[in-house]
Design an enzyme around this catalytic site. Structure first.
Site, PDB file in Angstrom:
ATOM      1  CB  SER A  50       2.250   3.519  -1.690  1.00  0.00           C
ATOM      2  OG  SER A  50       3.850   3.076  -1.732  1.00  0.00           O
ATOM      3  CD  GLU A  59       0.156  -0.563  -5.044  1.00  0.00           C
ATOM      4  OE1 GLU A  59       0.995  -0.137  -5.929  1.00  0.00           O
ATOM      5  OE2 GLU A  59       0.799  -0.156  -3.746  1.00  0.00           O
ATOM      6  CG  HIS A 100       3.508   2.576  -6.721  1.00  0.00           C
ATOM      7  ND1 HIS A 100       2.875   1.650  -6.037  1.00  0.00           N
ATOM      8  CD2 HIS A 100       4.057   3.524  -6.196  1.00  0.00           C
ATOM      9  CE1 HIS A 100       3.229   1.934  -4.765  1.00  0.00           C
ATOM     10  NE2 HIS A 100       3.819   3.306  -4.722  1.00  0.00           N
TER      11      HIS A 100
END
Length: 289
Positions: free
Chosen positions: A77, A178, A245
């Protein structure tokens, strides 16, 4: 710049700090990062959680110090910014994988844990196929086989770094993407940004991870976005990889040489991760930037 240790502790001071939306000041977080790499008592650096704040450190990180003390770095992330810097400027192979509070302590998920520890313990070497659980079918968007360095991470973060000295270098790479809580139109905008910046045309292949919290009613729109931007590239594109995630959250070795086979739906590691016996194209812990 301080290189203080953390007596009798394996968590950095910034893990217990708060400065509005940040885990402490930039100076404290930067010093913690440097200490985590420089201190020989620490075998690896595992991030507690994501959020935002890593990009604020990019222009102050001591790249020479990081390169001189190579060790596994794990996170995803927001940590995409540090992965990109460590891969490209410090020459590290890093691990896009689960974080302590977000994943490992919250979920007791066997695939997540096995994927991480198998790589950190050196149980996966050159020629090994990175396992993907059969319970989560993969999707071949475009067939073919390609080899390249595995790079990428969070799509929003990668786009935020374009136009800076820390922008992703994607020539010949296998790009992993992602994200979380992004509407299809925003994913469209981000991919168009990569296209206009010339990133997509440089790629050898694409591996799509989880795009979490997408409204089920909008999955068709998201599929259209992938088709519009990725199919014209005529390169292997494999979707549905459980990383990001999501649970399970499988670990990926960023900066490492891999082969993506979209026809067989496999990802093979083409180098060792923890020895000097690696291909010329990259080094296990250190490769030419």
């Amino acid at each position: 710049m301080s290189r203080r240790g953390w007596p009798n502790k394996a968590t950095a001071p910034s893990c217990h700090s708060r400065r509005h939306h940040l885990a402490g000041s930039d100076a404290v977080r930067l010093d913690d990062l440097h200490t985590a790499f420089a201190d020989p008592r620490f075998a690896a650096v595992l991030c507690l959680r994501g959020g935002y704040g890593s990009p604020r450190l990019l222009d102050a990180i001591d790249v020479d110090l990081i390169a001189a003390h190579p060790k596994p770095f794990v996170g995803y992330s927001d940590l995409t910014a540090l992965h990109t810097l460590f891969n490209q400027q410090a020459g590290l192979v890093t691990f896009h994988g689960p974080m302590l509070t977000t994943d490992l302590l919250r979920y007791d998920e066997p695939h997540t844990k096995h994927s991480l520890w198998a790589q950190l313990r050196g149980e996966i070497g050159a020629g090994s196929t990175l396992l993907h659980p059969a319970d989560y079918p993969l999707i071949t968007l475009h067939g073919g086989v390609a080899q390249g360095r595995l790079v990428g991470g969070n799509l929003s973060m990668l786009c935020s770094m374009l136009g800076t000295p820390w922008a992703l270098q994607a020539d010949g790479a296998i790009l992993f993407l992602e994200d979380v809580n992004e509407e299809p139109y925003r994913v469209d905008r981000l991919l168009n940004h990569l296209r206009l910046a010339g990133v997509l045309e440089q790629l050898s292949g694409v591996l799509l991870g989880d795009f979490a919290q997408t409204d089920p009613g909008k999955l068709a729109a998201l599929d259209m976005v992938w088709q519009d931007y990725l199919l014209p590239l005529s390169i292997p594109v494999l979707g549905g990889w459980r990383a990001g995630h999501c649970t399970p959250n499988l670990t990926l070795p960023f900066g490492a040489l891999v082969t993506l086979d979209a026809d067989r739906q496999t990802l093979r590691l083409d180098q060792t991760l923890f020895t000097a016996e690696t291909p010329d194209e990259t080094r296990a812990h250190h490769h030419p930037a």
